[in-house]
Design a protein around this motif. Sequence first.
Motif, short mmCIF file in Angstrom:
data_model
loop_
_atom_site.label_atom_id
_atom_site.label_comp_id
_atom_site.label_asym_id
_atom_site.label_seq_id
_atom_site.Cartn_x
_atom_site.Cartn_y
_atom_site.Cartn_z
N CYS A 31 53.86 58.38 86.31
CA CYS A 31 52.45 58.81 86.33
C CYS A 31 51.63 58.30 87.49
CB CYS A 31 51.78 58.45 85.03
SG CYS A 31 51.41 56.70 84.90
N GLU A 66 51.34 53.74 74.54
CA GLU A 66 50.63 53.56 75.80
C GLU A 66 49.13 53.70 75.55
OE1 GLU A 66 51.07 56.56 78.86
OE2 GLU A 66 51.09 55.03 80.43
N CYS A 109 46.70 54.47 81.26
CA CYS A 109 47.64 55.22 82.09
C CYS A 109 46.87 55.71 83.32
CB CYS A 109 48.14 56.41 81.27
SG CYS A 109 49.37 57.46 82.06
N TRP A 110 47.56 56.04 84.39
CA TRP A 110 46.89 56.70 85.52
C TRP A 110 46.14 57.93 85.01
CZ3 TRP A 110 46.46 56.32 90.99
CH2 TRP A 110 46.98 55.14 91.53
N CYS A 154 49.92 51.37 83.78
CA CYS A 154 50.15 51.81 82.40
C CYS A 154 50.21 50.55 81.54
CB CYS A 154 51.47 52.55 82.29
SG CYS A 154 51.51 54.02 83.32
N CYS A 181 52.73 58.89 79.42
CA CYS A 181 54.04 58.26 79.56
C CYS A 181 54.76 58.08 78.23
CB CYS A 181 53.91 56.95 80.32
SG CYS A 181 53.22 57.20 81.96
ZN LIG Z 1 51.24 56.11 82.36
#
Ligand SMILES: [Zn+2]
Length: 178
Positions: free
Chosen positions: A125, A159, A162-163, A170, A136
């Motif tokens: 990501c 997760e 995350c981006w 992440c 993810c």
């Molecule tokens: Zn991620």
Amino acid sequence: MEENIFLAGQKPITFAEYLRYDKNCRNNLGAEVPVLVYRMLEFSLKEELRQRYGKQEQIEIFRSAGKMAGEYFAQTYLNMDQPLDRFVGELQTKMQEMKIGVLRIEDVDEASGKIILTVAEDADCSGLPVLGETVCNYDEGFISGILSLYSGKPYTAIEVDCWATGDRVCRFHATVEE
Ligand SMILES: [Zn+2]
């Protein structure tokens, strides 16, 4: 589907056999492919699964596939018979060597077994635009597979950053299922 008579009775090959890599089979190109190629596979598969089976099912498939890979990875590349800090050190090294991402452990709660960890430069990501949700899911499964196998307890990893949610790493919460 009709059975291929030439293959009848042949044993299906195992996951490990699919991954078998011998230097002689790519002596010019070597062992690596670009992140772009990895993502083409991952996100085309993701789209296809989402269109056919819906979002929730796609997520579950990615988690489950990631878990299979995580268990294989742990079994094949990590020594399970060592204390957590050394195990994590080895995992960090292997994940970096294989360019999966840069792992850091942020917190371990010894009583509950909860682990908070981050992966920077994640192959899946990094650089993605903000989508408002984490993407993810494969990594969630990968981490849960590794921790479950190491600890002998059923770990779930979720997760939380995350981006794709606007973060630069992440972040995963891994907990032991009740
Ligand atoms: Zn991620």
